[in-house]
Design an enzyme around this catalytic site. Structure first.
Site, PDB file in Angstrom:
ATOM      1  CG  HIS A   1     -14.021  -6.539  29.484  1.00  0.00           C
ATOM      2  ND1 HIS A   1     -13.790  -5.185  29.570  1.00  0.00           N
ATOM      3  CD2 HIS A   1     -14.135  -6.958  30.768  1.00  0.00           C
ATOM      4  CE1 HIS A   1     -13.767  -4.816  30.835  1.00  0.00           C
ATOM      5  NE2 HIS A   1     -13.982  -5.891  31.595  1.00  0.00           N
TER       6      HIS A   1
ATOM      7  CG  HIS B   1     -13.477  -9.316  35.279  1.00  0.00           C
ATOM      8  ND1 HIS B   1     -12.472  -8.499  35.755  1.00  0.00           N
ATOM      9  CD2 HIS B   1     -14.275  -8.525  34.515  1.00  0.00           C
ATOM     10  CE1 HIS B   1     -12.670  -7.259  35.311  1.00  0.00           C
ATOM     11  NE2 HIS B   1     -13.753  -7.257  34.559  1.00  0.00           N
TER      12      HIS B   1
ATOM     13  CE  LYS C   1     -10.189  -2.212  32.152  1.00  0.00           C
ATOM     14  NZ  LYS C   1     -11.022  -3.255  32.700  1.00  0.00           N
TER      15      LYS C   1
ATOM     16  CG  HIS D   1     -13.527   1.000  34.443  1.00  0.00           C
ATOM     17  ND1 HIS D   1     -14.213  -0.127  34.819  1.00  0.00           N
ATOM     18  CD2 HIS D   1     -14.276   2.041  34.889  1.00  0.00           C
ATOM     19  CE1 HIS D   1     -15.322   0.217  35.466  1.00  0.00           C
ATOM     20  NE2 HIS D   1     -15.374   1.522  35.529  1.00  0.00           N
TER      21      HIS D   1
ATOM     22  CG  HIS E   1     -17.168  -2.042  30.796  1.00  0.00           C
ATOM     23  ND1 HIS E   1     -16.790  -0.739  31.001  1.00  0.00           N
ATOM     24  CD2 HIS E   1     -16.367  -2.796  31.577  1.00  0.00           C
ATOM     25  CE1 HIS E   1     -15.785  -0.715  31.862  1.00  0.00           C
ATOM     26  NE2 HIS E   1     -15.510  -1.950  32.222  1.00  0.00           N
TER      27      HIS E   1
ATOM     28  CG  ASP F   1     -17.279  -6.220  32.653  1.00  0.00           C
ATOM     29  OD1 ASP F   1     -16.256  -6.701  33.177  1.00  0.00           O
ATOM     30  OD2 ASP F   1     -17.837  -5.200  33.082  1.00  0.00           O
TER      31      ASP F   1
ATOM     32  CB  ALA G   1     -19.571  -3.459  40.931  1.00  0.00           C
TER      33      ALA G   1
END
Ligand code: DOR
Ligand code: ZN
Length: 347
Positions: free
Chosen positions: A14, A16, A100, A137, A175, A248, A264
């Site tokens: 996971h 980004h 996702k 999520h 997460h 994450d 965030a």
């Protein structure tokens, strides 16, 4: 004396990576440690088609440091107009490794996500049939639900009905942050797995307010109570193959973090594997580290573990580094919890 441990090269299930200058700045940190990563599709605009994913994949490959073999595994951002045929075709050629689900409004760049899960049932049914994982999520967006209870409410309101309707659908509960989430995954079968981040193994909600409100400890789902933190750590070191590492790592420039309405996301890639090893050592579970970082996730996604290894060392003194990277005219701060870091990668 230094303690060293050699493990199969980990993967990040996971991540980004963003795009452009940010991608170029953050990618080397992940590529140094991980063999592969599930790359999240929440760009602006989001990655919703196989063509967009292939272009993004090429940009990532191009941004890799010289000689890096890091492989990005692309994902599709699920919207209420995602095409069933598009998903089938993309999965057949592994243009996408997962879809996702961002509930609309749940987090960064989720506005085009799903409002009503019933609208995406045809896609989910097809995914169940072809064995394609749904990455989730897991938070409700109902403003009347306390922010610390949003994961638990998601289980009751969304996951349980979904599991009843599509019991063979492979789901990654991303997460995981709560004891309720951990208990839920333990009760389920092998179709329900979860990623755990380094920061949720180190933070409680106290850290958000320690020494004043600290946006660098703010991510979604937000860190929770000590009981939740204990449950998440215990699951990570349990040796149960349903729990594996997804960092994450989510970089934001400091101008987006240090303001009212702070973004965030925690950029943890550089210290991720060090902190994970440190927690496993603290919990006397270093023998379980390799499964969590390098084996269980690959198995779930139908891949073999990486063919190379990395070595991690425990240093006598806390690891020193700049704790930030430059991006354009700004910086991205590296995750630095109160706990000093003793473990790092041996080059
Ligand atoms: O803290 C987060 N940051 N949580 C997410 O779900 C998204 C991520 C991001 O993209 O910044
Ligand atoms: Zn994420």
């Amino acid at each position: 004396m230094n303690t060293e441990i050699t493990i199969i090269r980990p993967d990040d299930w996971h991540l980004h990576l963003r795009d452009g200058d940010m991608l170029a700045a953050v990618l080397p940190s992940s590529a140094k440690i991980f063999g592969r990563a599930i790359v999240m599709p929440n760009l602006v605009p989001p990655v919703t088609t196989a063509e967009q994913a292939e272009e993004y994949r090429r940009r990532i490959i191009k941004a890799r440091p010289k000689n890096s073999k890091f492989m990005p595994l692309m994902t599709c951002y699920l919207t209420e107009s995602t095409s069933v045929e598009g998903i089938r075709a993309a999965y057949a050629v592994k243009a996408f490794h997962a879809v996702k689900l961002f509930p609309a409004g749940a987090t960064t760049n989720s506005d085009e996500g799903v409002i009503d899960i019933n609208q995406v049932y045809p896609v989910l049914e097809a995914m169940q049939e072809i064995g394609m994982p749904l990455s989730v999520h897991g938070e409700v967006v109902d403003p009347r639900v306390d922010i610390f209870d949003r994961e638990e409410a998601f289980i009751e309101r969304v996951l349980e009905p979904l599991r009843k309707d599509l019991p063979e659908l492979k789901i990654v509960f991303e997460h995981l942050t709560s004891k309720a989430g951990v208990d839920y995954v333990f009760e389920q079968d092998e179709n329900m797995v979860a990623t755990i981040t380094p920061h949720h193994m180190l933070l409680t909600r106290n850290d958000l307010f320690n020494g004043g409100m600290n946006p660098y400890m703010y991510c979604l789902p937000v860190a929770k109570s000590f009981a939740d933190y204990e449950a998440v750590r215990k699951a990570a070191v349990s040796g149960d193959p349903r729990f594996f590492l997804g960092t994450d790592s989510a970089p934001h420039p400091s101008r987006a973090k240090e303001k009212a309405g702070a973004a965030a996301g925690i950029f943890n890639a550089p210290t991720s594997i060090g902190y994970v090893a440190q927690v496993f050592e603290e919990l006397s579970a270093l023998d379980k580290l390799e499964g969590f970082t390098s084996i269980y996730g690959a198995r779930f996604y139908g891949l073999s573990p990486n063919g190379s290894t990395i070595t991690l060392a425990k240093r006598a003194e806390p690891v020193e580094m700049d704790w930030q990277i430059k991006v354009g005219g700004d910086v991205v701060k590296i995750f630095k919890p109160d706990t000093p870091l003793y473990w790092d990668l041996v080059d």
